[in-house]
Design an enzyme around this catalytic site. Sequence first.
Site, PDB file in Angstrom:
ATOM      1  N   SER A 134       0.799  -1.073   0.209  1.00  7.45           N
ATOM      2  CA  SER A 134       0.098   0.088   0.067  1.00  7.45           C
ATOM      3  C   SER A 134       1.014   1.247  -0.141  1.00  7.45           C
ATOM      4  O   SER A 134       1.598   1.498  -0.848  1.00  7.45           O
ATOM      5  CB  SER A 134      -0.878  -0.160   1.117  1.00  7.45           C
ATOM      6  OG  SER A 134      -1.971   0.956   1.041  1.00  7.45           O
ATOM      7  N   ASP A 234     -10.099  -4.086  -4.513  1.00 10.94           N
ATOM      8  CA  ASP A 234      -9.210  -3.274  -3.807  1.00 10.94           C
ATOM      9  C   ASP A 234      -9.354  -1.744  -4.869  1.00 10.94           C
ATOM     10  O   ASP A 234      -9.049  -2.107  -6.170  1.00 10.94           O
ATOM     11  CB  ASP A 234      -7.897  -3.338  -3.565  1.00 10.94           C
ATOM     12  CG  ASP A 234      -6.937  -2.265  -2.891  1.00 10.94           C
ATOM     13  OD1 ASP A 234      -7.519  -1.455  -2.769  1.00 10.94           O
ATOM     14  OD2 ASP A 234      -5.929  -2.606  -3.183  1.00 10.94           O
ATOM     15  N   HIS A 264      -7.934  -5.034  -0.063  1.00 14.00           N
ATOM     16  CA  HIS A 264      -6.719  -4.429   0.310  1.00 14.00           C
ATOM     17  C   HIS A 264      -6.050  -5.052   1.884  1.00 14.00           C
ATOM     18  O   HIS A 264      -7.004  -5.296   2.642  1.00 14.00           O
ATOM     19  CB  HIS A 264      -7.169  -3.086   0.429  1.00 14.00           C
ATOM     20  CG  HIS A 264      -5.977  -1.856   0.790  1.00 14.00           C
ATOM     21  ND1 HIS A 264      -5.017  -1.681  -0.185  1.00 14.00           N
ATOM     22  CD2 HIS A 264      -5.549  -1.377   1.899  1.00 14.00           C
ATOM     23  CE1 HIS A 264      -4.271  -0.846   0.123  1.00 14.00           C
ATOM     24  NE2 HIS A 264      -4.228  -0.848   1.537  1.00 14.00           N
TER      25      HIS A 264
END
Length: 297
Positions: A134, A234, A264
């Site tokens: 991320s 996601d 995610h």
Amino acid sequence: MREDYGKVRRVQQRLAALTGPRYRTAYRQTVAEVAGRAVPVRVFQPNRKRRDDVLLFFHGGGWVTGDIESYTPASATMAELTGCVVASVDYRLAPEYPFPAGLQDCYNVTRILLEEPHRAGIESAEKVVLVGDSAGANLAAAVSLMLRDEGLRTADRQVLLYPVTHWDHDPKTSPFASVRHHGEAYRLTNTEVQDYLDLYVPDPSQRRNPLVAPLMATDLSGQPASLVITAELDLLCDEGEEYGRALRAAGNEVRIHRVDGALHGFIALPRFSRSLREAYEVINDFLDEVPSQQEPA
């Protein structure tokens, strides 16, 4: 998130305190000192070392939450499932330290690991792989661009897990369908990502900086062999895959893999998770591949 990031950090710390004792023998704490600043680094040794690669890990959390404590279970799992030494970096967080403070920490630790690994408490690091999830993957991509721009040795490979690569996550204006399709009902929301960016980069004029939004880079050449792993459900899925395609178009060696049905943040799930197991199968294959682009003799 702009109002509650402090609460999120405290919850993460309490959860880490509950799970932490299981991993006390799996790591040692060290620091990387550069320019008068000591950056904490947590080094995880696998029970059975199968590879010489050192995985330099930048945790996720939107540049605002997360730390090496809350990511200790994920880092220990990474060491065990890859058979590699994992060095997790405790970079500075926004909003107390906005862009580029955290990025600079990651860049400085990477340089130390590439040039003088003993200064980070690691005996040898002949092969360095940048890994991030991320926001951490965003930092890894930015570090690779910085190393290239400075004419320095780059990492041997990079693994970008569901990376943030673009600056716009408003479903009305984003160029990516996944932002519109998966930005409300799943693990990460449009509003949350935008809040993170507001905290990390308070000046809107800087959000198109390639070191914030790597997809904005006009030159993506000279990047390490890259694995981009995305999660189907996601909102960041499309921009991550687009970054992989942009890297490939610039002449880099790239593998893109989408984990179907995944949300995610799946790298922090328990080891029995299907999404996590699939991701590590792909990561291990990638680490074992012989790069097709060899350096000239």
